[in-house]
Motif scaffolding. Sequence first.
Motif, PDB file in Angstrom:
ATOM      1  N   THR A  90       0.835  -1.198   0.000  1.00 45.40           N
ATOM      2  CA  THR A  90       0.000   0.000   0.000  1.00 45.40           C
ATOM      3  C   THR A  90       0.873   1.252   0.000  1.00 45.40           C
ATOM      4  O   THR A  90       1.747   1.415   0.851  1.00 45.40           O
ATOM      5  N   GLN A 110      -2.770   6.114  -6.099  1.00 42.98           N
ATOM      6  CA  GLN A 110      -2.859   5.385  -4.838  1.00 42.98           C
ATOM      7  C   GLN A 110      -3.163   3.918  -5.093  1.00 42.98           C
ATOM      8  O   GLN A 110      -4.084   3.587  -5.846  1.00 42.98           O
ATOM      9  N   THR A 112      -4.040   0.647  -2.741  1.00 45.22           N
ATOM     10  CA  THR A 112      -4.377   0.201  -1.390  1.00 45.22           C
ATOM     11  C   THR A 112      -4.680  -1.288  -1.425  1.00 45.22           C
ATOM     12  O   THR A 112      -5.551  -1.726  -2.185  1.00 45.22           O
ATOM     13  N   SER A 114      -6.010  -4.169   0.806  1.00 46.96           N
ATOM     14  CA  SER A 114      -6.729  -4.381   2.058  1.00 46.96           C
ATOM     15  C   SER A 114      -7.927  -5.278   1.821  1.00 46.96           C
ATOM     16  O   SER A 114      -8.539  -5.255   0.752  1.00 46.96           O
TER      17      SER A 114
END
Length: 115
Positions: A90, A110, A112, A114
């Motif tokens: 990330t 970005q 990420t 998760s």
Amino acid sequence: QVQLVESGGGLVQPGGSMRLSCAASGSIASLNVMAWYRQAPGKERDLVARITSFGTLKYEDSVKGRFTISRDDAENTVHLQMNNLKPEDTAVYYCYIKSYNDEYWGQGTQVTVSS
């Protein structure tokens, strides 16, 4: 004026895959290095992978075997295929091109990882 525009970031689950792309507008000398860097919150911007005009590759140790950098000189683009993504991947990912004394950075995208 050369501009780099990244695409392909977003949210992905651990173990998933994502492909980042960076398109350069303007004229870039044929001898250059294209690379991807990343910066996690509170950390420095670090090299992830780079590829030279001759095809020489370099990867950061933690991404070896999972990430693949490639380039298309006809389109002035560089890609980063990321597989088996982990939460520690990330970060904001930045495209970078260096040609002689000229350096260019993308705006960042970005990524990420998760669940």
